[in-house]
Design an enzyme around this catalytic site. Structure first.
Site, PDB file in Angstrom:
ATOM      1  N   TYR B 289      41.456  43.895   4.514  1.00  0.00           N
ATOM      2  CA  TYR B 289      41.523  43.567   3.084  1.00  0.00           C
ATOM      3  C   TYR B 289      42.214  42.213   2.944  1.00  0.00           C
ATOM      4  CZ  TYR B 289      41.573  44.365  -1.869  1.00  0.00           C
ATOM      5  OH  TYR B 289      41.334  44.254  -3.211  1.00  0.00           O
ATOM      6  N   TYR B 339      34.653  38.481  -3.174  1.00  0.00           N
ATOM      7  CA  TYR B 339      35.799  39.374  -3.377  1.00  0.00           C
ATOM      8  C   TYR B 339      35.355  40.543  -4.239  1.00  0.00           C
ATOM      9  CZ  TYR B 339      40.408  41.021  -4.901  1.00  0.00           C
ATOM     10  OH  TYR B 339      41.512  41.788  -5.179  1.00  0.00           O
TER      11      TYR B 339
END
Ligand SMILES: [Zn+2]
Lengths: 135, 385
Positions: B289, B339
């Site tokens: 992440y 994203y």
């Protein structure tokens, strides 16, 4: 005093004593009278033991710079003229770590581990912000 | 469902990712809203696996940071009537845990085919991270302190100090992932090569973090479908098994605990590797992440890919690039592809196991791992068998 354009803290039931003390130029935080631990930001009960027995103990105001950043991006109108400006995390002698600004210090001179002392900045007639200066 | 002794969930090949779908591009979606993007991605996910709307008996709707999407409206506009449906909000750091919950629904027999639907038009709705109202007890804005990136910057500076490290070694992450993005037609920064000079000359956002250490903000939607492993084999694509998943809560940003989340990450590592019966050495590619570049350092150390304080050295010399020992976020990730709060990274992880990544394929990828950020440190392991 010219209009103060920076954001002001939101004062809640839990944090009101912190801000009242700051206004009187006292640096106080909650300490659990059962387990003895300091905590910040203010909460109704102690998060170590869930006791609600709390005193607003006066702190030494001494600490060290745990880390810091220099903000280059405009996020708040009131800070735009000061870009870039430093935000530090101070580790207080009593344990808690808090975010604040530094005064009487160029941002190039800030160092991790630098000893600092609380000062009080009366930004409006109602609100005083604890900040830090190098010792 | 088998509970390992250390309480990661070992799914023992009971659950497989069978379908993945994305919007047809990432970036700016003026032509449709969040629900429209979800429909596009959902249709692509059904086409990918051959399931139909009627097969979907579980629906999890992960709301993005842009226009909110309700789980009930989502079920209606996707034309599904699931036995289980609920919203799963709060974006990125709960992505790993959401996979764990979805897999649990399948492994426990509640659902045969669960669709996770995530749609986000953060770009067109001009979402900003930082500068907003930070809640009822907000103190930080009074000091001009805001944004997850500024918090990451503070933590990274402390890391450099504690381990006496060189800040510029961080460049290897943004540069390495940008190279992979050049091989990905979906990547928003496909045509924007990044040299070391470009990297150091880019502006600071919150010092010591610069522009390319930050994720992109864009629009897009992702759908993936998890199914019972015994039925997965008859679908269009080879199943990608979820071997194990785990998470650890109790850590909070903006409170600056010691150790760069080493403790929650190492707890999750012990559980997830134990349950999947693998070690970091078995991981063919790592999916992480990457909201902000320094997070990789804390993952690599906490999960045991390298020793404490060694991650900035570990990532040098192409080790984390395609062709290296541990390629990471081979799509370009949040830093260079898109994203979508972990979900697009999941898509790439699945494609690597399937062998669908073309010029950026990791040869013979058998085991890949996802690591999500603290708070709610999380990880899951995907495998070919
Ligand atoms: Zn207590």
């Amino acid at each position: 005093m010219p209009d103060y354009t920076k954001p002001l803290p939101v004062i809640t039931q839990d944090s009101e004593p912190y801000w009242s003390a700051a206004k009187a130029h006292e640096f106080r935080m909650q300490r659990c009278t059962d387990c003895g631990k300091f905590r910040f930001p203010p909460t109704h009960a102690c998060w170590y033991c869930l006791s609600t027995n709390t005193e607003w103990a006066e702190l030494s105001g001494r600490g060290t710079v745990w880390s810091f950043t220099v903000m280059h991006q405009p996020y708040y109108k009131g800070f735009t003229d000061e870009l870039p400006y430093a935000v530090l995390v101070v580790e207080l002698e009593e344990g808690p770590r808090i975010a604040s600004n530094i005064v009487d210090c160029k941002r190039e001179d800030i160092r991790i581990g630098m000893p600092v002392q609380v000062v009080f900045d009366d930004v409006t007639p109602e609100v005083t912000l604890p900040k830090f200066r190098p010792v | 469902m088998v509970q390992a002794d250390d309480r990661a969930i070992a799914f023992k090949n009971q659950v497989a990712v069978v379908g993945i779908g994305t919007t047809n591009h990432y970036g700016t979606y003026n032509e449709m809203g969040a629900y429209g993007m979800a429909q596009e991605a959902f249709k692509n996910a059904l086409d990918d696996c051959g399931l139909t709307q009627d097969d979907i008996d579980g629906l999890i709707v992960g709301t993005g940071t842009g226009e909110p999407t309700a789980y009930d409206d989502m079920a209606r506009i996707l034309g599904v009537h699931p036995r289980v449906a609920y919203p799963y909000s709060n974006g990125g750091r709960l992505f790993g845990p959401s996979v764990m919950l979805m897999a649990s629904l399948v492994a426990s027999g509640q659902c045969d085919n669960v669709a996770f639907v995530y749609t986000n038009n953060a770009r067109t709705t001009r979402v900003k991270f930082g500068g907003q109202d930070e809640g009822a007890s907000a103190i930080h804005p009074a000091y001009g302190f805001t944004s997850p990136g500024a918090n990451a910057a503070i933590e990274f500076r402390r890391y450099l100090h504690e381990f006496n490290q060189d800040r510029e070694k961080l460049a290897a992450i943004a540069i390495g992932q940008r190279k992979s993005a050049a091989l990905n037609d979906m990547a928003i920064f496909r045509d924007r090569p990044l040299t070391f000079e470009d990297y150091v000359n880019a502006r600071y956002i919150a010092e010591p973090l610069r522009l390319n250490d930050y994720c992109i903000i864009n629009d897009g939607a992702i759908v993936f479908i998890l199914s019972r492993a015994d039925r997965a084999k008859s679908l269009k694509k080879p199943p990608v098994y979820i071997r194990a998943a785990s998470q650890q809560g109790g850590w909070s940003i903006y409170h600056w605990q010691d150790g760069f989340e080493y403790e929650p990450y190492s707890r999750v590592a012990k559980r997830v590797y134990g349950a999947a019966d693998v070690t970091p050495k078995d991981v063919d590619a790592l999916f992480w992440y990457d909201a902000f570049a320094p997070f990789l350092l804390y993952y690599l150390e906490g999960f045991g890919f390298c020793g404490r304080g060694e991650a900035l050295d570990f990532i040098q010399g192409g080790r984390i690039e395609l062709g290296g020992e541990l390629p990471v976020n081979t799509s370009g990730g949040h830093l260079s592809e898109t994203y979508l709060q972990g979900r697009a990274i999941m898509v790439e992880a699945v494609r690597q196991i399937r062998g669908e990544c073309g010029p950026r394929q990791v040869p013979n990828a058998q085991i890949v791992q996802f690591i999500g950020t603290a708070p709610n440190a999380s990880s899951f392991i995907l495998s070919k068998d």
